[in-house]
Design an enzyme around this catalytic site. Structure first.
Site, PDB file in Angstrom:
ATOM      1  N   HIS A 183       7.073   2.572  -1.194  1.00 63.46           N
ATOM      2  CA  HIS A 183       8.436   2.920  -0.777  1.00 63.46           C
ATOM      3  C   HIS A 183       8.902   1.705   0.010  1.00 63.46           C
ATOM      4  O   HIS A 183       8.277   1.343   1.022  1.00 63.46           O
ATOM      5  CB  HIS A 183       8.396   4.196   0.070  1.00 63.46           C
ATOM      6  CG  HIS A 183       9.715   4.649   0.603  1.00 63.46           C
ATOM      7  ND1 HIS A 183      10.134   5.967   0.532  1.00 63.46           N
ATOM      8  CD2 HIS A 183      10.718   3.983   1.254  1.00 63.46           C
ATOM      9  CE1 HIS A 183      11.325   6.083   1.093  1.00 63.46           C
ATOM     10  NE2 HIS A 183      11.691   4.878   1.547  1.00 63.46           N
TER      11      HIS A 183
ATOM     12  N   HIS B  91       9.779  -1.269   2.177  1.00 58.45           N
ATOM     13  CA  HIS B  91       9.829  -1.468   3.625  1.00 58.45           C
ATOM     14  C   HIS B  91       9.577  -2.932   3.948  1.00 58.45           C
ATOM     15  O   HIS B  91       8.971  -3.658   3.162  1.00 58.45           O
ATOM     16  CB  HIS B  91       8.795  -0.586   4.333  1.00 58.45           C
ATOM     17  CG  HIS B  91       7.392  -0.821   3.856  1.00 58.45           C
ATOM     18  ND1 HIS B  91       6.910  -0.265   2.682  1.00 58.45           N
ATOM     19  CD2 HIS B  91       6.400  -1.565   4.368  1.00 58.45           C
ATOM     20  CE1 HIS B  91       5.657  -0.652   2.511  1.00 58.45           C
ATOM     21  NE2 HIS B  91       5.327  -1.449   3.507  1.00 58.45           N
TER      22      HIS B  91
ATOM     23  N   THR C  60       0.828  -1.212   0.000  1.00 62.76           N
ATOM     24  CA  THR C  60       0.000   0.000   0.000  1.00 62.76           C
ATOM     25  C   THR C  60       0.860   1.260   0.000  1.00 62.76           C
ATOM     26  O   THR C  60       0.424   2.287  -0.511  1.00 62.76           O
ATOM     27  CB  THR C  60      -0.951   0.032   1.212  1.00 62.76           C
ATOM     28  OG1 THR C  60      -0.190  -0.016   2.416  1.00 62.76           O
ATOM     29  CG2 THR C  60      -1.927  -1.137   1.176  1.00 62.76           C
TER      30      THR C  60
ATOM     31  N   HIS D  48       8.103  -5.427   7.092  1.00 63.12           N
ATOM     32  CA  HIS D  48       7.374  -5.492   8.363  1.00 63.12           C
ATOM     33  C   HIS D  48       8.028  -6.519   9.285  1.00 63.12           C
ATOM     34  O   HIS D  48       8.357  -7.628   8.846  1.00 63.12           O
ATOM     35  CB  HIS D  48       5.936  -5.975   8.138  1.00 63.12           C
ATOM     36  CG  HIS D  48       5.073  -5.039   7.367  1.00 63.12           C
ATOM     37  ND1 HIS D  48       4.150  -4.218   7.972  1.00 63.12           N
ATOM     38  CD2 HIS D  48       4.967  -4.807   6.035  1.00 63.12           C
ATOM     39  CE1 HIS D  48       3.506  -3.516   7.045  1.00 63.12           C
ATOM     40  NE2 HIS D  48       3.986  -3.855   5.858  1.00 63.12           N
TER      41      HIS D  48
HETATM   42  P1  5GP Z   1       2.262  -2.230   3.125  1.00 68.39           P
HETATM   43  O1  5GP Z   1       0.801  -2.545   3.020  1.00 68.39           O
HETATM   44  O2  5GP Z   1       2.694  -1.285   2.037  1.00 68.39           O
HETATM   45  O3  5GP Z   1       3.136  -3.444   3.228  1.00 68.39           O
HETATM   46  O4  5GP Z   1       2.443  -1.522   4.519  1.00 68.39           O
HETATM   47  C1  5GP Z   1       2.323  -0.163   4.723  1.00 68.39           C
HETATM   48  C2  5GP Z   1       2.331   0.063   6.219  1.00 68.39           C
HETATM   49  O5  5GP Z   1       2.632   1.418   6.472  1.00 68.39           O
HETATM   50  C3  5GP Z   1       1.002  -0.233   6.907  1.00 68.39           C
HETATM   51  O6  5GP Z   1       1.171  -1.293   7.852  1.00 68.39           O
HETATM   52  C4  5GP Z   1       0.640   1.086   7.593  1.00 68.39           C
HETATM   53  O7  5GP Z   1       0.109   0.919   8.879  1.00 68.39           O
HETATM   54  C5  5GP Z   1       1.956   1.813   7.629  1.00 68.39           C
HETATM   55  N1  5GP Z   1       1.835   3.262   7.540  1.00 68.39           N
HETATM   56  C6  5GP Z   1       1.128   3.965   6.616  1.00 68.39           C
HETATM   57  N2  5GP Z   1       1.251   5.285   6.840  1.00 68.39           N
HETATM   58  C7  5GP Z   1       2.076   5.413   7.916  1.00 68.39           C
HETATM   59  C8  5GP Z   1       2.586   6.541   8.627  1.00 68.39           C
HETATM   60  O8  5GP Z   1       2.324   7.708   8.318  1.00 68.39           O
HETATM   61  N3  5GP Z   1       3.391   6.303   9.690  1.00 68.39           N
HETATM   62  C9  5GP Z   1       3.718   5.021  10.062  1.00 68.39           C
HETATM   63  N4  5GP Z   1       4.510   4.882  11.122  1.00 68.39           N
HETATM   64  N5  5GP Z   1       3.247   3.937   9.421  1.00 68.39           N
HETATM   65  C10 5GP Z   1       2.444   4.130   8.356  1.00 68.39           C
HETATM   66 ZN    ZN Z   2       9.358   7.414  -0.744  1.00 66.12          ZN
END
Ligand code: 5GP
Ligand code: ZN
Length: 137
Positions: free
Chosen positions: A97, A99, A94, A101
């Site tokens: 960039h 990352h 989502t 977890h």
């Molecule tokens: P993805 O779904 O891309 O693997 O994970 C994105 C993660 O970023 C989600 O778990 C969400 O809670 C976290 N996230 C989104 N916006 C922010 C933010 O502004 N600050 C922090 N600390 N986490 C964020």
């Molecule tokens: Zn970025």
């Protein structure tokens, strides 16, 4: 990238609760906290996904992942710890960039990843492997 939330965290334009920092990575608390102690390790430079990651960044990301994982284990004593990293919407990414977890895990905590194995014949494994090896750099 000015419209990227993690770039804005790197630039300190929006706050984050940081646990670790080095030349290439920043580790901070995920705002959603699937379980207490849920941390994200992100590359400092805007890199959308694993396909765009340079070797030095890749090495730094996994070094930080391992270091922070050990610290989470020491701090929360979870029963397990999941390392999860998504590339592309189909994989559940989502924030575009890169990352990783780190999620402390407990029996029955509700976090689920279905794993629909196909168990193909061994010849298929060889066929798939050859396709990958032909592209490996
Ligand atoms: P993805 O779904 O891309 O693997 O994970 C994105 C993660 O970023 C989600 O778990 C969400 O809670 C976290 N996230 C989104 N916006 C922010 C933010 O502004 N600050 C922090 N600390 N986490 C964020
Ligand atoms: Zn970025």
């Amino acid at each position: 990238m000015s419209n990227c939330v993690f770039c804005r965290i790197m630039a300190k334009e929006i706050p984050a609760t940081v646990v670790h920092e080095d030349e290439h990575t920043l580790a901070f608390m995920d705002i959603g906290q699937v379980n207490p102690g849920h941390v994200l390790v992100a590359v400092k430079k805007h890199v959308e996904n694993i396909f765009a990651l340079e070797d030095a960044q890749a090495a730094a990301v996994f070094r930080s992942v391992a270091r922070v994982a050990r610290a989470i284990r020491g701090a929360f004593e979870p029963q397990g710890l999941s390392v999860y990293q998504a590339n592309g919407a189909a994989a559940g990414q989502t924030v575009l960039h890169l990352h990783v977890h780190l999620v402390p895990r407990y029996e029955g905590d509700g976090m689920a990843l279905t794993w629909p194995v196909k168990n193909p014949p061994r010849e298929k494994l060889a066929e798939y492997a050859e396709k990958i090896k032909a592209r490996l750099q």
